[in-house]
Design a protein around this motif. Structure first.
Motif, PDB file in Angstrom:
ATOM      1  N   MET A   1       0.637  -1.304   0.008  1.00 28.09           N
ATOM      2  CA  MET A   1       0.042  -0.032  -0.120  1.00 28.09           C
ATOM      3  C   MET A   1       0.977   1.221   0.137  1.00 28.09           C
ATOM      4  O   MET A   1       1.878   1.209   0.541  1.00 28.09           O
ATOM      5  CB  MET A   1      -1.018   0.151   1.181  1.00 28.09           C
ATOM      6  N   TYR A   2       0.568   2.257  -0.831  1.00 31.60           N
ATOM      7  CA  TYR A   2       1.136   3.585  -0.734  1.00 31.60           C
ATOM      8  C   TYR A   2       2.664   3.572  -1.513  1.00 31.60           C
ATOM      9  O   TYR A   2       3.180   4.399  -1.212  1.00 31.60           O
ATOM     10  CB  TYR A   2       1.227   4.182   0.643  1.00 31.60           C
ATOM     11  N   SER A   3       2.641   2.560  -2.338  1.00 35.67           N
ATOM     12  CA  SER A   3       4.129   2.345  -2.809  1.00 35.67           C
ATOM     13  C   SER A   3       4.330   3.150  -4.265  1.00 35.67           C
ATOM     14  O   SER A   3       5.247   3.199  -4.840  1.00 35.67           O
ATOM     15  CB  SER A   3       4.420   0.641  -3.017  1.00 35.67           C
ATOM     16  N   ASP A   4       2.995   3.372  -4.999  1.00 33.28           N
ATOM     17  CA  ASP A   4       3.104   3.814  -6.145  1.00 33.28           C
ATOM     18  C   ASP A   4       2.910   5.295  -6.362  1.00 33.28           C
ATOM     19  O   ASP A   4       2.329   5.603  -7.415  1.00 33.28           O
ATOM     20  CB  ASP A   4       2.084   3.044  -7.273  1.00 33.28           C
ATOM     21  N   TYR A   5       3.201   6.255  -5.478  1.00 29.83           N
ATOM     22  CA  TYR A   5       2.972   7.548  -5.421  1.00 29.83           C
ATOM     23  C   TYR A   5       4.133   8.156  -6.049  1.00 29.83           C
ATOM     24  O   TYR A   5       5.233   7.862  -5.563  1.00 29.83           O
ATOM     25  CB  TYR A   5       2.444   8.064  -4.125  1.00 29.83           C
ATOM     26  N   GLU A   6       4.052   9.311  -6.622  1.00 27.47           N
ATOM     27  CA  GLU A   6       5.186  10.030  -7.400  1.00 27.47           C
ATOM     28  C   GLU A   6       5.173  11.559  -6.745  1.00 27.47           C
ATOM     29  O   GLU A   6       6.030  12.145  -6.275  1.00 27.47           O
ATOM     30  CB  GLU A   6       4.931  10.034  -8.859  1.00 27.47           C
ATOM     31  N   PHE A   7       4.066  12.172  -6.862  1.00 26.65           N
ATOM     32  CA  PHE A   7       3.830  13.441  -6.259  1.00 26.65           C
ATOM     33  C   PHE A   7       3.859  13.741  -4.664  1.00 26.65           C
ATOM     34  O   PHE A   7       4.366  14.429  -4.216  1.00 26.65           O
ATOM     35  CB  PHE A   7       2.436  13.977  -6.789  1.00 26.65           C
TER      36      PHE A   7
ATOM     37  N   ALA B   1      -4.764  11.149   9.160  1.00 25.33           N
ATOM     38  CA  ALA B   1      -3.743  11.584   8.241  1.00 25.33           C
ATOM     39  C   ALA B   1      -3.541  13.006   8.457  1.00 25.33           C
ATOM     40  O   ALA B   1      -4.428  13.878   8.937  1.00 25.33           O
ATOM     41  CB  ALA B   1      -4.473  11.557   6.554  1.00 25.33           C
ATOM     42  N   LEU B   2      -2.194  13.380   8.352  1.00 29.40           N
ATOM     43  CA  LEU B   2      -1.584  14.683   8.169  1.00 29.40           C
ATOM     44  C   LEU B   2      -0.848  15.138   7.109  1.00 29.40           C
ATOM     45  O   LEU B   2      -0.162  14.363   6.870  1.00 29.40           O
ATOM     46  CB  LEU B   2      -0.564  14.857   9.677  1.00 29.40           C
ATOM     47  N   ILE B   3      -1.496  16.203   6.330  1.00 30.82           N
ATOM     48  CA  ILE B   3      -0.906  16.302   5.010  1.00 30.82           C
ATOM     49  C   ILE B   3      -0.582  17.980   5.254  1.00 30.82           C
ATOM     50  O   ILE B   3      -0.925  18.800   5.632  1.00 30.82           O
ATOM     51  CB  ILE B   3      -1.904  16.450   4.099  1.00 30.82           C
ATOM     52  N   THR B   4       0.889  18.006   4.505  1.00 26.83           N
ATOM     53  CA  THR B   4       1.609  19.596   4.427  1.00 26.83           C
ATOM     54  C   THR B   4       2.264  19.434   3.078  1.00 26.83           C
ATOM     55  O   THR B   4       2.094  18.436   2.267  1.00 26.83           O
ATOM     56  CB  THR B   4       2.229  19.450   5.732  1.00 26.83           C
ATOM     57  N   GLY B   5       3.026  20.623   2.642  1.00 22.25           N
ATOM     58  CA  GLY B   5       3.632  20.578   1.603  1.00 22.25           C
ATOM     59  C   GLY B   5       5.281  20.671   1.971  1.00 22.25           C
ATOM     60  O   GLY B   5       5.592  21.202   3.039  1.00 22.25           O
TER      61      GLY B   5
ATOM     62  N   TRP C   1      -7.100   9.602  -0.364  1.00 24.12           N
ATOM     63  CA  TRP C   1      -8.086   9.268   0.691  1.00 24.12           C
ATOM     64  C   TRP C   1      -8.949   8.083   0.842  1.00 24.12           C
ATOM     65  O   TRP C   1      -9.184   7.570   1.960  1.00 24.12           O
ATOM     66  CB  TRP C   1      -9.042  10.722   0.775  1.00 24.12           C
ATOM     67  N   ARG C   2      -8.982   7.210  -0.214  1.00 24.25           N
ATOM     68  CA  ARG C   2      -9.762   6.157  -0.467  1.00 24.25           C
ATOM     69  C   ARG C   2      -8.946   5.138   0.345  1.00 24.25           C
ATOM     70  O   ARG C   2      -9.258   4.186   0.914  1.00 24.25           O
ATOM     71  CB  ARG C   2     -10.304   6.049  -1.775  1.00 24.25           C
ATOM     72  N   GLU C   3      -7.554   5.106   0.017  1.00 23.10           N
ATOM     73  CA  GLU C   3      -6.520   4.111   0.354  1.00 23.10           C
ATOM     74  C   GLU C   3      -6.348   4.336   2.100  1.00 23.10           C
ATOM     75  O   GLU C   3      -6.110   3.339   2.466  1.00 23.10           O
ATOM     76  CB  GLU C   3      -5.173   4.366  -0.653  1.00 23.10           C
TER      77      GLU C   3
ATOM     78  N   MET D   1     -12.525  13.127   0.355  1.00 28.61           N
ATOM     79  CA  MET D   1     -12.336  13.839   1.489  1.00 28.61           C
ATOM     80  C   MET D   1     -13.304  13.878   2.358  1.00 28.61           C
ATOM     81  O   MET D   1     -13.322  13.481   3.465  1.00 28.61           O
ATOM     82  CB  MET D   1     -11.619  14.932   1.241  1.00 28.61           C
ATOM     83  N   ILE D   2     -14.589  14.165   1.572  1.00 31.19           N
ATOM     84  CA  ILE D   2     -16.032  14.166   2.316  1.00 31.19           C
ATOM     85  C   ILE D   2     -16.064  12.879   3.085  1.00 31.19           C
ATOM     86  O   ILE D   2     -16.644  12.561   4.113  1.00 31.19           O
ATOM     87  CB  ILE D   2     -16.944  14.563   1.727  1.00 31.19           C
ATOM     88  N   ALA D   3     -16.127  11.911   1.948  1.00 30.68           N
ATOM     89  CA  ALA D   3     -16.398  10.440   2.442  1.00 30.68           C
ATOM     90  C   ALA D   3     -15.309   9.658   3.505  1.00 30.68           C
ATOM     91  O   ALA D   3     -15.843   8.729   4.100  1.00 30.68           O
ATOM     92  CB  ALA D   3     -16.757   9.703   1.015  1.00 30.68           C
ATOM     93  N   CYS D   4     -14.208   9.997   3.509  1.00 33.79           N
ATOM     94  CA  CYS D   4     -13.419   9.518   4.147  1.00 33.79           C
ATOM     95  C   CYS D   4     -13.780   9.583   5.893  1.00 33.79           C
ATOM     96  O   CYS D   4     -14.313  10.452   6.488  1.00 33.79           O
ATOM     97  CB  CYS D   4     -11.930  10.086   4.330  1.00 33.79           C
ATOM     98  N   ARG D   5     -13.953   8.449   6.276  1.00 36.22           N
ATOM     99  CA  ARG D   5     -14.255   8.290   7.884  1.00 36.22           C
ATOM    100  C   ARG D   5     -13.494   8.670   8.775  1.00 36.22           C
ATOM    101  O   ARG D   5     -13.893   9.209   9.820  1.00 36.22           O
ATOM    102  CB  ARG D   5     -14.573   6.859   8.187  1.00 36.22           C
ATOM    103  N   LYS D   6     -12.254   8.669   8.678  1.00 37.30           N
ATOM    104  CA  LYS D   6     -11.136   9.091   9.521  1.00 37.30           C
ATOM    105  C   LYS D   6     -10.905  10.532   9.452  1.00 37.30           C
ATOM    106  O   LYS D   6     -11.030  11.081   8.290  1.00 37.30           O
ATOM    107  CB  LYS D   6      -9.817   8.201   9.217  1.00 37.30           C
ATOM    108  N   PRO D   7     -10.297  11.106  10.454  1.00 35.86           N
ATOM    109  CA  PRO D   7     -10.008  12.671  10.560  1.00 35.86           C
ATOM    110  C   PRO D   7      -8.601  12.862   9.828  1.00 35.86           C
ATOM    111  O   PRO D   7      -7.557  12.072   9.494  1.00 35.86           O
ATOM    112  CB  PRO D   7      -9.829  12.934  12.081  1.00 35.86           C
TER     113      PRO D   7
END
Length: 263
Positions: free
Chosen positions: A1-7, A55-59, A43-45, A91-97
């Motif tokens: 899981m999460y292995s094929d992300y580039e950006f 999940a914590l997202i930043t740039g 967000w689905r994964e 993002m709206i459908a994601c159950r987790k914060p």
């Protein structure tokens, strides 16, 4: 899981916090086609991952996300409503914060992520811009759905129709983000909040989020309308003039200002 992300740089933590970094700092994390797709898919994964609670997202670098890479032709024309729809709906459908740490400029799809997060924390260096009208585009993405609930209709129209720059401090004062902190405190604060959520009662937290997000779901037609008018506006001469001005580094001259194009 999460292995094929580039950006996106995706790091599952032992503390059950999934740390996500939009990772193209040399372009202010402008996403391009690959990034647009990843910004919706993650967000689905994350939601399906039994090991992660938050999940914590930043740039990376000095920006959160500068939206589409206009100068390289990767956005916002042609408007890809599929990726925009996936980002907002997932993002709206994601159950987790989801927690966003807004470390710099946030525009376009990046701004949608920043504000659709359940807890948005802005640095004092953050600048939030919904610049659609500056490009001759109707404000699609998320704003018509999210901003009136957060800051009221009058303020939403004031900022969205004028395409204003909003500092992190101003965003917190008007209620567009949850809080604003000194830049050096941003990541410690975001990590503390994410850890607190990860250690909390998950059913109660997720149930509260789901009930609050019903405000979005009951008004989702507003979001679909905004996608439609953005896509329509992208076919008009004003959008062509706006994009050309960005690429050339000039001020746009909108034909619609003279010809009075009407919706």
């Amino acid at each position: 899981m999460y292995s094929d992300y580039e950006f996106l740089k995706v790091e599952p933590g032992a503390d059950r916090v999934l740390r996500i970094t939009m990772n193209r700092p040399e372009k202010l994390n402008a996403s391009g086609e690959i990034g647009h797709a990843e910004q919706g898919r993650i967000w689905r994964e994350f939601d399906a991952d039994p090991e992660m609670n938050v999940a914590l997202i930043t740039g990376a670098g000095r920006a959160f996300c500068a939206g589409g890479d206009i100068k390289e032709g990767n956005g916002p024309l042609p408007v890809d409503t599929r990726d925009g729809r996936a980002l907002v709906r997932n993002m709206i459908a994601c159950r987790k914060p989801i927690v966003s740490a807004i470390n710099g400029v946030a525009v376009g799809g990046g701004l949608a992520i920043a504000l659709l997060a359940d807890i948005s924390i802005a640095s004092e260096r953050a600048v939030l811009i919904d610049g659609h009208v500056r490009l001759g585009l109707a404000a699609g993405d998320h704003a018509a759905l999210v901003w009136p609930l957060a800051i009221g209709m009058a303020r939403s129209k004031y900022h969205l129709l004028l395409g204003n720059r909003i500092t992190g401090r101003e965003a917190a004062e008007i209620g567009l983000v949850g809080t604003c902190v000194p830049h050096e405190d941003l990541m410690p604060t975001a990590n503390e909040i994410a850890t607190r959520l990860a250690e909390g009662p998950q059913f109660a937290i997720q149930g509260t989020k789901a009930a609050l997000n019903d405000w979005y779901l009951h008004n989702i037609g507003i979001f679909e309308h905004s996608l439609y008018v953005e896509a329509l506006s992208a076919t008009l001469p004003d959008a062509e003039a706006g994009i050309r001005a960005v690429r050339e580094g000039t001020e746009p001259e909108f034909p619609g200002a003279v010809n009075s194009d009407r919706y």
